[in-house]
Design a protein around this motif. Structure first.
Motif, PDB file in Angstrom:
ATOM      1  N   CYS A 196      -1.972  -6.464  28.236  1.00 51.17           N
ATOM      2  CA  CYS A 196      -1.139  -7.523  28.667  1.00 51.17           C
ATOM      3  C   CYS A 196      -1.820  -8.828  29.315  1.00 51.17           C
ATOM      4  O   CYS A 196      -2.730  -8.941  29.360  1.00 51.17           O
ATOM      5  N   ILE A 197      -0.959  -9.635  29.635  1.00 54.16           N
ATOM      6  CA  ILE A 197      -1.407 -11.025  30.204  1.00 54.16           C
ATOM      7  C   ILE A 197      -1.163 -10.673  31.667  1.00 54.16           C
ATOM      8  O   ILE A 197       0.052 -10.898  32.007  1.00 54.16           O
ATOM      9  N   THR A 198      -2.068 -10.656  32.316  1.00 51.95           N
ATOM     10  CA  THR A 198      -2.139 -10.989  33.622  1.00 51.95           C
ATOM     11  C   THR A 198      -2.530 -12.188  34.274  1.00 51.95           C
ATOM     12  O   THR A 198      -2.915 -13.161  33.590  1.00 51.95           O
ATOM     13  N   PRO A 199      -2.262 -12.799  35.395  1.00 52.99           N
ATOM     14  CA  PRO A 199      -2.453 -13.884  36.201  1.00 52.99           C
ATOM     15  C   PRO A 199      -3.783 -14.349  35.905  1.00 52.99           C
ATOM     16  O   PRO A 199      -4.268 -15.461  35.391  1.00 52.99           O
ATOM     17  N   ALA A 200      -4.709 -13.286  36.117  1.00 55.95           N
ATOM     18  CA  ALA A 200      -6.246 -13.601  36.093  1.00 55.95           C
ATOM     19  C   ALA A 200      -6.478 -13.938  34.452  1.00 55.95           C
ATOM     20  O   ALA A 200      -7.511 -14.757  34.372  1.00 55.95           O
ATOM     21  N   SER A 201      -6.135 -13.226  33.654  1.00 56.58           N
ATOM     22  CA  SER A 201      -6.496 -13.385  32.364  1.00 56.58           C
ATOM     23  C   SER A 201      -5.839 -14.633  31.775  1.00 56.58           C
ATOM     24  O   SER A 201      -6.563 -15.358  30.847  1.00 56.58           O
ATOM     25  N   LEU A 202      -4.830 -14.880  32.337  1.00 55.36           N
ATOM     26  CA  LEU A 202      -4.148 -16.394  31.895  1.00 55.36           C
ATOM     27  C   LEU A 202      -4.929 -17.433  32.354  1.00 55.36           C
ATOM     28  O   LEU A 202      -5.336 -18.277  31.496  1.00 55.36           O
TER      29      LEU A 202
END
Length: 147
Positions: free
Chosen positions: A95-101
């Motif tokens: 999934c896309i997390t705020p950190a990965s984004l």
């Protein structure tokens, strides 16, 4: 918020700030972001219909075409690849997390967005309220933001 992501990506690709992306700028960013280069032939194929450079409108048009270029079975190959660039492993699901984004946007040269900005971008399309984007939510975001 999706427009911010698209603008950030375009700005990251437009290294000289002239409002256009050249094949060499695209090749350099692809190598930096993905760790693998793009051949001159691949870059030339992308730029064949746009007089050697992409402006913002052409960039968005190509993004829309890439989304529509999903295979007949609906696997959205291009979107899955894009999702994979932004996604992090969260338990058993990607999934896309705020950190990965934020990490991916930073790799692309957009350092002005903070964690709160990334949370807000995700929140808009987080249909189940879990604080992250699944592939299905990402698909909706890309469709609503670019169409």
């Amino acid at each position: 918020m999706v427009a911010i992501v698209a603008s950030s990506l375009f700005a990251a690709l437009d290294k000289d700030g002239d409002g256009k992306v050249s094949a060499s700028e695209l090749r350099g960013c692809m190598a930096a972001a993905l760790g693998e280069g793009m051949s001159e032939e691949e870059a030339a194929a992308i730029f064949a219909d746009v007089d050697g450079v992409l402006d913002r409108e052409e960039f968005l048009r190509l993004a829309r075409e890439a989304e529509l270029g999903a295979d007949e079975e609906g696997n959205n190959t291009c979107l899955r690849e894009a999702f994979g660039l932004y996604a992090a492993a969260e338990g058993e699901e990607r999934c896309i997390t705020p950190a990965s984004l934020r990490r991916m946007l930073s790799r692309l040269g957009s350092h002005e967005l903070g964690m709160d900005d990334c949370r807000a971008m995700i929140c808009r399309f987080d249909l189940n309220g879990d604080g992250v984007l699944s592939f299905d939510e990402f698909k909706i975001m890309m469709h609503d933001g670019l169409m």
